[in-house]
Design a protein around this motif. Structure first.
Motif, PDB file in Angstrom:
ATOM      1  N   LEU A  59     -12.436   4.933  -2.452  1.00  0.00           N
ATOM      2  CA  LEU A  59     -10.943   5.496  -2.688  1.00  0.00           C
ATOM      3  C   LEU A  59     -11.456   5.226  -0.935  1.00  0.00           C
ATOM      4  O   LEU A  59      -9.661   4.700  -0.591  1.00  0.00           O
ATOM      5  N   LEU A  60     -11.329   5.159  -0.366  1.00  0.00           N
ATOM      6  CA  LEU A  60     -10.605   5.324   1.920  1.00  0.00           C
ATOM      7  C   LEU A  60      -9.809   3.709   1.522  1.00  0.00           C
ATOM      8  O   LEU A  60      -9.448   3.536   2.821  1.00  0.00           O
ATOM      9  N   ALA A  61     -10.826   2.788   1.105  1.00  0.00           N
ATOM     10  CA  ALA A  61     -10.589   1.514   0.946  1.00  0.00           C
ATOM     11  C   ALA A  61      -9.898   0.864  -0.093  1.00  0.00           C
ATOM     12  O   ALA A  61      -8.696  -0.073   0.387  1.00  0.00           O
ATOM     13  N   PHE A  65      -4.455   4.648  -2.176  1.00  0.00           N
ATOM     14  CA  PHE A  65      -5.201   5.758  -2.510  1.00  0.00           C
ATOM     15  C   PHE A  65      -4.143   6.735  -0.969  1.00  0.00           C
ATOM     16  O   PHE A  65      -3.874   7.433  -1.614  1.00  0.00           O
ATOM     17  N   TRP A  66      -3.694   5.494  -0.098  1.00  0.00           N
ATOM     18  CA  TRP A  66      -3.282   6.019   0.988  1.00  0.00           C
ATOM     19  C   TRP A  66      -2.258   5.925   0.619  1.00  0.00           C
ATOM     20  O   TRP A  66      -1.093   7.455   0.909  1.00  0.00           O
ATOM     21  N   LEU A 215      -1.961  12.302  -4.458  1.00  0.00           N
ATOM     22  CA  LEU A 215      -3.372  12.846  -4.961  1.00  0.00           C
ATOM     23  C   LEU A 215      -2.760  13.672  -6.201  1.00  0.00           C
ATOM     24  O   LEU A 215      -4.314  13.286  -6.818  1.00  0.00           O
ATOM     25  N   GLY A 216      -1.711  14.094  -6.785  1.00  0.00           N
ATOM     26  CA  GLY A 216      -2.440  15.340  -7.867  1.00  0.00           C
ATOM     27  C   GLY A 216      -2.487  14.115  -9.137  1.00  0.00           C
ATOM     28  O   GLY A 216      -3.151  13.930 -10.267  1.00  0.00           O
ATOM     29  N   ALA A 233     -14.391  13.261  -6.001  1.00  0.00           N
ATOM     30  CA  ALA A 233     -13.783  12.695  -4.526  1.00  0.00           C
ATOM     31  C   ALA A 233     -12.002  12.817  -3.809  1.00  0.00           C
ATOM     32  O   ALA A 233     -12.457  13.463  -2.801  1.00  0.00           O
ATOM     33  N   LEU A 234     -11.656  12.959  -4.518  1.00  0.00           N
ATOM     34  CA  LEU A 234      -9.744  13.109  -4.511  1.00  0.00           C
ATOM     35  C   LEU A 234      -9.734  14.804  -4.220  1.00  0.00           C
ATOM     36  O   LEU A 234      -8.586  15.444  -3.901  1.00  0.00           O
ATOM     37  N   VAL A 235      -9.898  15.607  -5.170  1.00  0.00           N
ATOM     38  CA  VAL A 235     -10.583  17.144  -4.863  1.00  0.00           C
ATOM     39  C   VAL A 235     -10.858  17.394  -3.535  1.00  0.00           C
ATOM     40  O   VAL A 235     -10.437  17.974  -2.960  1.00  0.00           O
ATOM     41  N   LEU A 236     -12.030  16.230  -3.330  1.00  0.00           N
ATOM     42  CA  LEU A 236     -12.403  16.807  -1.980  1.00  0.00           C
ATOM     43  C   LEU A 236     -11.640  16.650  -0.599  1.00  0.00           C
ATOM     44  O   LEU A 236     -11.492  17.306   0.263  1.00  0.00           O
ATOM     45  N   VAL A 237     -10.586  15.865  -0.591  1.00  0.00           N
ATOM     46  CA  VAL A 237      -9.682  14.811  -0.196  1.00  0.00           C
ATOM     47  C   VAL A 237      -8.828  15.902   0.174  1.00  0.00           C
ATOM     48  O   VAL A 237      -8.454  16.702   1.543  1.00  0.00           O
TER      49      VAL A 237
END
Lengths: 267, 325
Positions: A59-61, A65-66, A215-216, A233-237
């Motif tokens: 995701l971070l790549a 996402f950003w 993000l939602g 993973a997104l919920v974690l973020v």
């Protein structure tokens, strides 16, 4: 809070709090790794933490996402800023004019409990799925948090201090600056801290339900696509974002109130 | 109704709005200046699901830009945001299932369909939706659903009316089926966990559920009508009146996209990866809908009569001629 034997002065309490927070997170991660692996929960619906971590790495790549994170930060930050400025100004004005206070009390009590999510149809009609939809919800929810605290703060002004200021012929502005503001500031800070958390919840909710960017919405798309570990993973973020907000809010509060007894006692 | 909502909206704006208006709207709509040249920016409210693949494919193939339309997809979460968004002018066009459009029309919401969206495959074993049960379930066919709990994504909509029809056709009592509302993506878990006896699933939920052992017992869309028009693209009556030229161009481009997608299913499948997160085996296995260029009016009449039978429209009747021109 008021325990006598605390850690050494300086940054002690904040570091310990952060460490404790991290320990809590580590515990959670361990549980999330073990439950699906032992079959207590189906790995279809709750992948092990290591897999979520791997997805998080992917995701971070991604640039999408950003962008999404940026949209959420914008919705949250802008909404919060509007709510804080509006809440403080309205609170100080209403709080220092008794007539206004009496006139608005019932209206505020009526509007305040309306859940922000009830405004979703209005937001959609006005702004579709644009960022403004998020803002409408965020501002509505966090404005009251600030306003009510500021009103409580203005109530708390010591009448003797106010009378003294009067007899020293301080003007309206002077009294706000030297008497009302220092009394209200701790309340304002509490309001801001509460509003910051509420604003995040509403920003994510708006994105999830309406589909405004952030993000939602990414969570919702992953959910409808059946990309389970991506959802987690997104919920974690968002969770980490919430933790970060809380840490920053507390730090700001300590800064702004370093002279106040509530902070001095701990430091 | 709509006027009252707008009134409320204006009231809300005056309370909180002044500050809200200061927010920047750049980054979304401000970036591409429409009006200059001959391109018009057109916002389409969609749900990011399999059915809208032709729209994305048509954008990629320049079917829209060649007609001076610059497409901008606004992915709303669920149909709830799409119809109000189109009616209020936030979106120019929207994608919706046909029953929802009929309900909207009978409630006096001014919408009109402009192009076909998606249709059933007509195949009763592999269709775009299916009612699935657990592997070891005693339910063998549609009639066994009577007396059981079935999950649908929205109550009183296309899901429960077509499931009832499938039960009826199979000789069961449709009035005995109990429906509960659960989002598609949560259905595999709800079925697995025993919260429901069966679940009416779309894609990719049904493919995911099947990969985890679920068994399909009936395909309600195909059972209802082998040519059932499931969803269409629509616009507001206002835009249809004010800008018939734009509507015509959009409809033409959409028709070309549907035809292209029907002829190139692999490309349609592939384009899913650009706006959904479906991947791996699920992407390969999922069933694509049919994308005929035209509505099937007979099937829409059937759907309308099922909706009437189930009381979806109150005491009104949808005017299909006006809705699906």
């Amino acid at each position: 809070m008021a325990s006598v034997r605390t850690k050494p002065a300086g940054r002690g309490p904040s570091t310990t709090a952060a460490l404790r927070g991290l320990a809590g997170l580590a515990g959670l991660v361990a549980v999330l790794e073990v439950l699906p692996r032992t079959g207590a929960l189906s790995a279809h619906y709750l992948p092990p933490a290591s897999e979520i971590g791997r997805t998080l790495g992917q995701l971070l790549a991604e640039s999408t996402f950003w962008t999404a994170l940026g949209d959420t930060v914008a919705g949250w930050g802008l909404g919060l800023a509007i709510a804080v400025v509006g809440g403080v100004v309205a609170g100080v004005v209403i709080g220092s004019v008794p007539v206004l206070r009496a006139a608005t009390a019932s209206t505020i009590e009526f509007l305040r409990p309306i859940p922000s999510v009830a405004l979703i149809p209005v937001a959609v009609l006005l702004y579709g799925t644009a960022l403004e939809s998020t803002l409408l919800l965020v501002v509505y929810a966090s404005f009251w948090q600030v306003l009510v605290q500021v009103l409580a703060g203005t109530q708390d002004v010591d009448p003797v201090a106010d009378d003294t200021a009067h007899s020293y012929l301080l003007g309206r502005w002077g009294r706000v600056r030297y008497v009302l503001w220092p009394t209200a500031l701790p309340y304002v800070m509490t309001g801001v801290r509460l509003a910051a958390a509420v604003a995040l919840v509403l920003a994510i909710t708006a994105e999830l339900v309406i589909g405004s960017p952030g993000l939602g919405r990414e969570i919702a798309v992953a959910q409808t696509s059946g990309a389970v570990s991506r959802v987690y993973a997104l919920v974690l973020v968002t969770g980490l974002f919430g933790v970060a907000i809380n840490l920053v809010a507390r730090a700001v509060e300590r800064r702004a109130l370093h002279w106040h007894q509530s902070q001095r006692r701990e430091g | 109704m709509r006027r009252r909502i707008l009134g409320l909206a204006i009231a809300v704006v005056t309370v909180i709005g002044a500050a809200g208006c200061g927010s920047s709207s750049d980054g979304t709509s401000g970036s591409s200046a429409s009006g200059s040249g001959k391109t018009t920016e057109v916002k389409v409210g969609i749900i990011p699901i399999v059915d809208v693949a032709p729209l994305y494919l048509g954008q990629k193939k320049n079917f829209f830009s060649s007609r001076g339309i610059e497409l901008k997809m606004e992915s709303a979460q669920g149909g709830a945001a799409i119809i109000p968004g189109v009616v209020s002018g936030q979106f120019d066009f929207g994608f919706s299932n046909t029953t929802s459009l009929m309900i909207a029309q009978t409630k006096g919401v001014p919408v009109t369909s402009v192009a076909n969206g998606a249709a059933t495959t007509g195949n009763t074993t592999t269709d775009v939706t299916a009612v699935a049960v657990r592997k070891d379930s005693a339910i063998k066919s549609a009639k066994d659903l009577a007396g059981k709990t079935v999950a649908v994504n929205t109550l009183q909509n296309i899901g429960d009316t077509t499931v009832r029809e499938a039960v009826r056709k199979d000789g069961g009592d449709p009035s005995k089926v109990k429906f509960v509302e659960i989002a598609f993506d949560q259905m595999p878990a709800a079925l697995d966990g025993g919260q429901v006896d069966a679940a009416w699933m779309g894609e990719p939920a049904q493919t995911i559920a099947k990969s985890q052992g679920a068994r399909a017992v009936t395909s309600p869309f195909a059972e209802t009508d082998p040519k059932l028009t499931v969803a269409t693209y629509f616009t507001s009556a206002q835009l249809a009146k004010e800008n018939p030229d734009l509507v015509k161009k959009f409809a033409e481009a959409m028709t070309e996209s549907l035809t292209y997608a029907s002829a190139h299913p692999d490309e349609a499948r592939q384009i899913l990866t650009t706006y959904t997160k479906i991947d791996g085996q699920v992407l390969k296995d999922l069933t694509l809908p049919d994308w005929p260029a035209q509505y099937d009016m007979a099937s829409l009449e059937k759907l309308a009569s099922l909706g009437e039978q189930d009381g979806l429209f109150g005491d009104k009747k949808p005017d299909l001629k006006a809705l699906f021109q």
